[in-house]
Design an enzyme around this catalytic site. Structure first.
Site, PDB file in Angstrom:
ATOM      1  N   SER A 202      11.013  36.088  19.269  1.00 43.58           N
ATOM      2  CA  SER A 202       9.659  36.068  18.710  1.00 43.58           C
ATOM      3  C   SER A 202       9.743  35.735  17.231  1.00 43.58           C
ATOM      4  CB  SER A 202       9.023  37.444  18.907  1.00 43.58           C
ATOM      5  OG  SER A 202       7.791  37.496  18.242  1.00 43.58           O
ATOM      6  N   CYS A 328       1.336  55.952  19.975  1.00 47.60           N
ATOM      7  CA  CYS A 328      -0.022  56.300  19.555  1.00 47.60           C
ATOM      8  C   CYS A 328      -0.823  55.064  19.200  1.00 47.60           C
ATOM      9  CB  CYS A 328       0.005  57.261  18.381  1.00 47.60           C
ATOM     10  SG  CYS A 328       0.581  56.530  16.867  1.00 47.60           S
TER      11      CYS A 328
END
Ligand SMILES: Cc1ncc(COP(=O)(O)O)c(C=O)c1O
Length: 402
Positions: A202, A328
């Site tokens: 990436s 989260c």
């Protein structure tokens, strides 16, 4: 306040040299790389130069590189593309072998393929987040169509014994894919020496732009396209090429190759300084990940009696950017599947921070970060009933021994 960025495994800033290489393709050269006129030919030449540069970083041939929209697409392309062509080859369901600590780009793709009738094995890891190559050998069935084991883990940085795993796959004639999104530019990669068939990278993890990546496909490896459309990328990935993005990835790959040895050494030195500084300044801290077989820039540490999110938010207020060991950011507070697979207790996984360094971090930043973490951990522990309870029991234990 000068902010300190220690979250390079999440993403890296755009290198000024990469921006400079991209700008002409955003501003001046607007050609479609498939067009035959001069504007098209300029775009085509830039795309092919980028292909050579990416191939150079990986020790591959340029024709073995397919540009994608990022690491996630490269992983999807490898897994779904191999399985699609393998379907129906045997009476049994196609079998995929992967590890339990892969990035969601692989794990969720394997789960998707399971819903479509594939069988999957998720290999366990040891306390250092390493796969035992023997477990790959034992997991391979006659219906195995692909093994996918990441080169470096994004959360704890552990490097896998990939060459050994590739050797086993080769013996059994099963293609092997590796997600090298975190490893590329941080450790040397040679696809020939590794013996890997498919490898994902990436751009935004190597100081390139977001939204572009590449899949290495070893010559002769059978992979169906993921995105159908025009004849682009030798019919392996349809869609008009993201010329500026690809140029950016190419330049980023070239710079990463030039800098690799120096940057890795400098980052490892700073990372070790951070680790030693934190060990000295913060009690009840434990480092996760392999002590030596680890990305040079990554330090993941568990702080007992506190929540990682509370630490992260307080550190952000102090100008220090890090990540936690839970997901989260994606809206749930599940502890990290990587730490759980390593056998880290749930409460400890919740109190974990990942520090990931980059080429521009300085000694001064590391020293300021150590002081900030020590302050923040003390502050958050002062509000933690678990910590008060622990301290009370410790004092009682000490006085009863006295
Ligand atoms: C190991 C790993 N694989 C895949 C990806 C996804 O890459 P991208 O953000 O380019 O889709 C990431 C990104 O965090 C990663 O760390």
């Amino acid at each position: 306040m000068e902010r300190i960025y220690l979250d390079h495994n999440a993403t890296t800033p755009l290198d000024p040299g990469v921006l400079e290489a991209m700008l002409p393709f955003l501003r001046d050269f607007h050609g479609n790389a498939s067009s035959f006129h001069a504007a098209g030919r300029a775009a085509r030449a830039a795309v092919e130069q980028a292909r050579e540069r990416v191939a150079g970083l990986l020790g591959a041939q340029p024709r073995e590189i397919v540009f994608t929209s990022g690491g996630t697409e490269a992983d999807n392309h490898a897994l779904r593309g191999v399985v699609e062509l393998a379907r129906g080859r045997s009476a049994e369901a196609p079998h995929i072998v992967t590890s339990s600590i892969e990035h969601p780009a692989v794990l969720n793709t394997v789960q998707h393929l399971e819903k479509q009738g594939c069988r999957a094995t998720y290999l366990p890891v040891d306390a250092f987040a390493r796969v035992d190559p023997q477990s790959v050998r034992e997991a391979l069935t006659d219906a195995a169509v692909l093994v996918s084991v990441m080169l470096a883990n994004n959360e704890v940085g552990s490097l896998q014994p990939l060459a050994e795993i590739c050797g086993i796959c080769r013996q059994r004639g099963v293609p092997i894919h590796t997600d090298a999104v975190q490893a590329a530019g941080r450790v040397p990669i040679d696809v020939g020496a590794l013996g890997v068939d498919l490898l994902s990278i990436s751009s935004h993890k190597i100081y390139g732009p977001k939204g572009v990546g590449a899949l290495y496909i070893r010559r002769g490896t059978r992979v169906a396209p993921l995105i159908h459309g025009g004849h682009q990328e030798s019919r392996r990935r349809g869609g008009t090429e993201n010329v500026a993005g690809i140029v950016g990835l190419g330049r980023a790959a070239q710079l990463a190759g030039e800098r690799l040895a120096r940057a890795a050494e400098a980052e490892a030195r700073l990372r070790d300084r951070l680790e030693q500084g934190l060990r000295a300044a913060v009690p009840h801290m434990r480092v996760h990940g392999h002590p030596t077989e680890r990305l040079p820039n990554t330090l993941t540490a568990g702080f007992r009696f506190v929540e990682g999110e509370a630490l992260l938010l307080n550190l952000d207020l102090e100008g220090v950017a890090v990540s936690t060991g839970s997901a989260c950011s994606s809206g749930d507070l599940e502890p990290s599947h990587v730490l759980i697979a390593m056998g880290v207790p749930v409460e400890e996984a919740h109190g974990t921070l990942r520090f990931s360094l980059g080429k521009d971090n300085t000694v001064e930043e590391i020293d300021r970060a150590i002081a900030a973490v020590a302050r923040v951990v003390e502050k958050v522990r002062a509000m933690s009933p678990m910590y008060h309870d622990f301290e009370k029991r410790r004092r009682e234990g000490a006085s009863s021994r006295a």
